[in-house]
Design a protein around this motif. Structure first.
Motif, PDB file in Angstrom:
ATOM      1  N   ARG A  11      13.518   6.659 -19.557  1.00  0.00           N
ATOM      2  CA  ARG A  11      13.008   5.890 -18.410  1.00  0.00           C
ATOM      3  C   ARG A  11      11.560   5.457 -18.651  1.00  0.00           C
ATOM      4  NH1 ARG A  11      15.358   9.926 -13.861  1.00  0.00           N
ATOM      5  NH2 ARG A  11      17.511   9.223 -13.987  1.00  0.00           N
ATOM      6  N   TYR A  12      10.772   6.337 -19.265  1.00  0.00           N
ATOM      7  CA  TYR A  12       9.395   6.004 -19.582  1.00  0.00           C
ATOM      8  C   TYR A  12       9.328   4.844 -20.577  1.00  0.00           C
ATOM      9  CZ  TYR A  12       4.677   6.338 -21.400  1.00  0.00           C
ATOM     10  OH  TYR A  12       3.404   6.032 -21.809  1.00  0.00           O
ATOM     11  N   LEU A  13      10.137   4.906 -21.627  1.00  0.00           N
ATOM     12  CA  LEU A  13      10.156   3.820 -22.613  1.00  0.00           C
ATOM     13  C   LEU A  13      10.593   2.505 -21.984  1.00  0.00           C
ATOM     14  CD1 LEU A  13      11.582   5.642 -25.751  1.00  0.00           C
ATOM     15  CD2 LEU A  13       9.251   4.813 -25.388  1.00  0.00           C
ATOM     16  N   LEU A  14      11.580   2.546 -21.118  1.00  0.00           N
ATOM     17  CA  LEU A  14      12.015   1.344 -20.406  1.00  0.00           C
ATOM     18  C   LEU A  14      10.885   0.783 -19.543  1.00  0.00           C
ATOM     19  CD1 LEU A  14      14.385  -0.547 -19.776  1.00  0.00           C
ATOM     20  CD2 LEU A  14      14.963   0.992 -17.900  1.00  0.00           C
ATOM     21  N   THR A  15      10.150   1.651 -18.883  1.00  0.00           N
ATOM     22  CA  THR A  15       9.017   1.234 -18.053  1.00  0.00           C
ATOM     23  C   THR A  15       7.917   0.608 -18.899  1.00  0.00           C
ATOM     24  OG1 THR A  15       9.495   2.937 -16.422  1.00  0.00           O
ATOM     25  CG2 THR A  15       7.262   2.040 -16.425  1.00  0.00           C
ATOM     26  N   VAL A  16       7.616   1.201 -20.032  1.00  0.00           N
ATOM     27  CA  VAL A  16       6.562   0.678 -20.909  1.00  0.00           C
ATOM     28  C   VAL A  16       6.943  -0.698 -21.457  1.00  0.00           C
ATOM     29  CG1 VAL A  16       5.396   1.050 -23.121  1.00  0.00           C
ATOM     30  CG2 VAL A  16       5.602   2.915 -21.495  1.00  0.00           C
ATOM     31  N   ILE A  17       8.186  -0.857 -21.866  1.00  0.00           N
ATOM     32  CA  ILE A  17       8.642  -2.147 -22.389  1.00  0.00           C
ATOM     33  C   ILE A  17       8.628  -3.206 -21.287  1.00  0.00           C
ATOM     34  CG2 ILE A  17      10.653  -3.365 -23.312  1.00  0.00           C
ATOM     35  CD1 ILE A  17      11.281  -0.690 -24.816  1.00  0.00           C
ATOM     36  N   ALA A  18       9.124  -2.864 -20.106  1.00  0.00           N
ATOM     37  CA  ALA A  18       9.108  -3.812 -18.984  1.00  0.00           C
ATOM     38  C   ALA A  18       7.676  -4.179 -18.605  1.00  0.00           C
ATOM     39  CB  ALA A  18       9.832  -3.212 -17.782  1.00  0.00           C
ATOM     40  N   ASN A  19       6.780  -3.203 -18.607  1.00  0.00           N
ATOM     41  CA  ASN A  19       5.379  -3.445 -18.300  1.00  0.00           C
ATOM     42  C   ASN A  19       4.784  -4.444 -19.280  1.00  0.00           C
ATOM     43  OD1 ASN A  19       2.661  -2.981 -17.334  1.00  0.00           O
ATOM     44  ND2 ASN A  19       2.397  -1.725 -19.145  1.00  0.00           N
ATOM     45  N   TYR A  20       5.019  -4.246 -20.566  1.00  0.00           N
ATOM     46  CA  TYR A  20       4.471  -5.132 -21.584  1.00  0.00           C
ATOM     47  C   TYR A  20       4.994  -6.559 -21.422  1.00  0.00           C
ATOM     48  CZ  TYR A  20       3.224  -7.116 -26.073  1.00  0.00           C
ATOM     49  OH  TYR A  20       2.716  -7.931 -27.043  1.00  0.00           O
ATOM     50  N   VAL A  21       6.296  -6.676 -21.275  1.00  0.00           N
ATOM     51  CA  VAL A  21       6.901  -8.006 -21.172  1.00  0.00           C
ATOM     52  C   VAL A  21       6.463  -8.707 -19.886  1.00  0.00           C
ATOM     53  CG1 VAL A  21       9.099  -9.237 -20.898  1.00  0.00           C
ATOM     54  CG2 VAL A  21       8.874  -7.450 -22.623  1.00  0.00           C
ATOM     55  N   LEU A  22       6.538  -8.015 -18.765  1.00  0.00           N
ATOM     56  CA  LEU A  22       6.237  -8.645 -17.477  1.00  0.00           C
ATOM     57  C   LEU A  22       4.760  -8.995 -17.314  1.00  0.00           C
ATOM     58  CD1 LEU A  22       8.398  -6.496 -15.047  1.00  0.00           C
ATOM     59  CD2 LEU A  22       8.768  -8.870 -15.679  1.00  0.00           C
ATOM     60  N   PHE A  23       3.897  -8.051 -17.584  1.00  0.00           N
ATOM     61  CA  PHE A  23       2.500  -8.255 -17.223  1.00  0.00           C
ATOM     62  C   PHE A  23       1.624  -8.722 -18.378  1.00  0.00           C
ATOM     63  CE2 PHE A  23       4.283  -5.431 -14.075  1.00  0.00           C
ATOM     64  CZ  PHE A  23       4.024  -6.176 -12.943  1.00  0.00           C
ATOM     65  N   ILE A  24       1.794  -8.150 -19.545  1.00  0.00           N
ATOM     66  CA  ILE A  24       0.959  -8.552 -20.668  1.00  0.00           C
ATOM     67  C   ILE A  24       1.371  -9.934 -21.156  1.00  0.00           C
ATOM     68  CG2 ILE A  24       0.178  -7.946 -22.996  1.00  0.00           C
ATOM     69  CD1 ILE A  24      -0.741  -6.015 -20.743  1.00  0.00           C
ATOM     70  N   LEU A  25       2.658 -10.156 -21.302  1.00  0.00           N
ATOM     71  CA  LEU A  25       3.116 -11.446 -21.813  1.00  0.00           C
ATOM     72  C   LEU A  25       3.263 -12.502 -20.722  1.00  0.00           C
ATOM     73  CD1 LEU A  25       5.810 -10.329 -24.413  1.00  0.00           C
ATOM     74  CD2 LEU A  25       3.434 -10.964 -24.814  1.00  0.00           C
ATOM     75  N   LEU A  26       4.051 -12.210 -19.694  1.00  0.00           N
ATOM     76  CA  LEU A  26       4.386 -13.248 -18.720  1.00  0.00           C
ATOM     77  C   LEU A  26       3.276 -13.563 -17.719  1.00  0.00           C
ATOM     78  CD1 LEU A  26       8.124 -12.429 -17.990  1.00  0.00           C
ATOM     79  CD2 LEU A  26       7.187 -14.272 -19.362  1.00  0.00           C
ATOM     80  N   VAL A  27       2.788 -12.558 -17.011  1.00  0.00           N
ATOM     81  CA  VAL A  27       1.819 -12.825 -15.940  1.00  0.00           C
ATOM     82  C   VAL A  27       0.515 -13.377 -16.492  1.00  0.00           C
ATOM     83  CG1 VAL A  27       0.444 -11.807 -14.084  1.00  0.00           C
ATOM     84  CG2 VAL A  27       2.829 -11.183 -14.329  1.00  0.00           C
ATOM     85  N   SER A  28      -0.067 -12.693 -17.470  1.00  0.00           N
ATOM     86  CA  SER A  28      -1.360 -13.171 -17.975  1.00  0.00           C
ATOM     87  C   SER A  28      -1.214 -14.521 -18.676  1.00  0.00           C
ATOM     88  CB  SER A  28      -2.018 -12.143 -18.886  1.00  0.00           C
ATOM     89  OG  SER A  28      -1.261 -11.947 -20.045  1.00  0.00           O
ATOM     90  N   SER A  29      -0.134 -14.716 -19.435  1.00  0.00           N
ATOM     91  CA  SER A  29       0.075 -16.007 -20.111  1.00  0.00           C
ATOM     92  C   SER A  29       0.325 -17.129 -19.116  1.00  0.00           C
ATOM     93  CB  SER A  29       1.255 -15.917 -21.070  1.00  0.00           C
ATOM     94  OG  SER A  29       1.001 -14.964 -22.063  1.00  0.00           O
ATOM     95  N   THR A  30       1.093 -16.848 -18.078  1.00  0.00           N
ATOM     96  CA  THR A  30       1.360 -17.858 -17.058  1.00  0.00           C
ATOM     97  C   THR A  30       0.092 -18.229 -16.309  1.00  0.00           C
ATOM     98  OG1 THR A  30       3.620 -17.031 -16.799  1.00  0.00           O
ATOM     99  CG2 THR A  30       2.748 -18.400 -15.023  1.00  0.00           C
TER     100      THR A  30
END
Length: 71
Positions: A11-30
């Motif tokens: 669950r932790y690994l899933l959270t870390v991957i989702a965090n990276y994709v959602l916020f580091i890549l998508l939100v900041s890039s958008t």
């Protein structure tokens, strides 16, 4: 927290991957793509990330009452 380590780790690994994709890549890039300053975009994404990670750790990774009762 007193839970099953394997489940919590996955669950932790899933959270870390989702965090990276959602916020580091998508939100900041958008935000940068629509014209928000780089630093402001990263600060906004970081604030959203902090709330997301807190809620996920509290309610998904280390769920209250999800520990093994036999241990």
């Amino acid at each position: 927290v007193h839970g099953h380590v394997g489940r919590q780790t996955s669950r932790y690994l899933l959270t870390v991957i989702a965090n990276y994709v959602l916020f580091i890549l998508l939100v900041s890039s958008t935000l940068e793509a629509v014209g928000v300053n780089f630093l402001a975009a990263r600060l906004i994404a970081g604030a959203c990330e902090a709330v997301f990670v807190y809620l996920m750790m509290r309610g998904f990774v280390f769920r209250p009452g999800s520990h093994d009762r036999d241990a």
